[in-house]
Structures are given as C-alpha cells and as structure tokens.
Design a protein around this motif. Sequence first.
Motif, mmCIF file in Angstrom:
data_model
loop_
_atom_site.group_PDB
_atom_site.id
_atom_site.type_symbol
_atom_site.label_atom_id
_atom_site.label_comp_id
_atom_site.label_asym_id
_atom_site.label_seq_id
_atom_site.Cartn_x
_atom_site.Cartn_y
_atom_site.Cartn_z
ATOM 1 N N ILE A 85 0.873 -1.178 0.000
ATOM 2 C CA ILE A 85 0.000 0.000 0.000
ATOM 3 C C ILE A 85 0.905 1.221 0.000
ATOM 4 O O ILE A 85 1.514 1.560 1.019
ATOM 5 C CB ILE A 85 -0.937 -0.014 1.222
ATOM 6 N N LEU A 86 0.998 1.875 -1.136
ATOM 7 C CA LEU A 86 1.947 2.974 -1.315
ATOM 8 C C LEU A 86 1.671 4.131 -0.366
ATOM 9 O O LEU A 86 2.601 4.652 0.254
ATOM 10 C CB LEU A 86 1.922 3.458 -2.774
ATOM 11 N N THR A 87 0.423 4.553 -0.226
ATOM 12 C CA THR A 87 0.122 5.699 0.636
ATOM 13 C C THR A 87 0.440 5.413 2.101
ATOM 14 O O THR A 87 0.960 6.271 2.801
ATOM 15 C CB THR A 87 -1.361 6.111 0.500
ATOM 16 N N LYS A 88 0.149 4.204 2.544
ATOM 17 C CA LYS A 88 0.464 3.817 3.935
ATOM 18 C C LYS A 88 1.972 3.769 4.153
ATOM 19 O O LYS A 88 2.478 4.252 5.160
ATOM 20 C CB LYS A 88 -0.166 2.455 4.252
ATOM 21 N N ALA A 89 2.706 3.213 3.195
ATOM 22 C CA ALA A 89 4.166 3.151 3.307
ATOM 23 C C ALA A 89 4.754 4.561 3.333
ATOM 24 O O ALA A 89 5.633 4.861 4.147
ATOM 25 C CB ALA A 89 4.750 2.357 2.149
ATOM 26 N N ARG A 90 4.253 5.423 2.461
ATOM 27 C CA ARG A 90 4.744 6.809 2.414
ATOM 28 C C ARG A 90 4.459 7.509 3.746
ATOM 29 O O ARG A 90 5.322 8.195 4.288
ATOM 30 C CB ARG A 90 4.078 7.545 1.257
#
Length: 143
Positions: A85-90
């Motif tokens: 999950i890109l947004t969570k990782a960011r």
Amino acid sequence: MHFKTQKKEIGYFTDETLNCLEDQTIELEKNDTLADAYSKQMLKSTFLNCPNIVDYIRRQGILKPKYKYTLDTDNNYYFVMIRNILTKARWDLNKITDNPRKFIAINDNMDHSKMIATAVELELNNFYERLFPTPSQYELQVT
C-alpha cells in the motif's frame, strides 16, 4: 545453608511438585537425552503453573533477574510493516523522518510479484537516501 535445612527444603519442594502434578493432567514423556533413560521431564510452564511452587520460589528470591535493567516507556522506537500500500508506506516512512527515534525496525511484508511493489520499493529507497545521505566508510563501493 545447613545440610538438614537443605534436605528439608528439597523434600518440601519435591512434595509440592508431586502434589501439583496430581492436580493437573500431565503426561510426562521418556527422555533419552537424560543420564537415566527412564527419567521424566516436566515443562517449565507446567512447573510454574503450581501456585505453591511459585510462592516458594518468590519467597526464596530465586526469580530475581540476573542483571539490573530499566524498561524504556518513552517509546523511543518505531516498528513499521511495509506492505503493498503505497500511501500507507509513504505515511509511515514520513512519520519516521519527521519524528526520529533511537530504534527503527522496518519489516518488508510486500508481495514483490505485484506491480505496486516497485513503487513501494522506490519510496523505501528514497526514504533510505533521506535518512542516510552519505554512504558509510565501511560500505562496499557499487560499480
């Protein structure tokens, strides 16, 4: 400690262990690794489920830790699980950058066969570049 006192305490300890085992349904297995092949072995968790034994151990001070230590309650650590999950990782990685701590644990739990994993890996790479802009003198040179 005097020998008679030791013998008395060992007897008490043995009796309490046997009484506790009678109260619990426990099957002890034969252990070939012990000196006596017919000796029985009891798990520590089973042993510590006997309240009289635990009370005796506490009274004797046997459970004192070997080394003094203090628990850090200031939450000087981050534990981040990186997923696909890109947004969570960011968001997690920016939180680490904005509010540094003494210990950081980043766990890779991504499915690298998915397309989004490359974007998350790029975000993770950028995070490491921000956190450690200059390579260590011990790092191997990439050619």
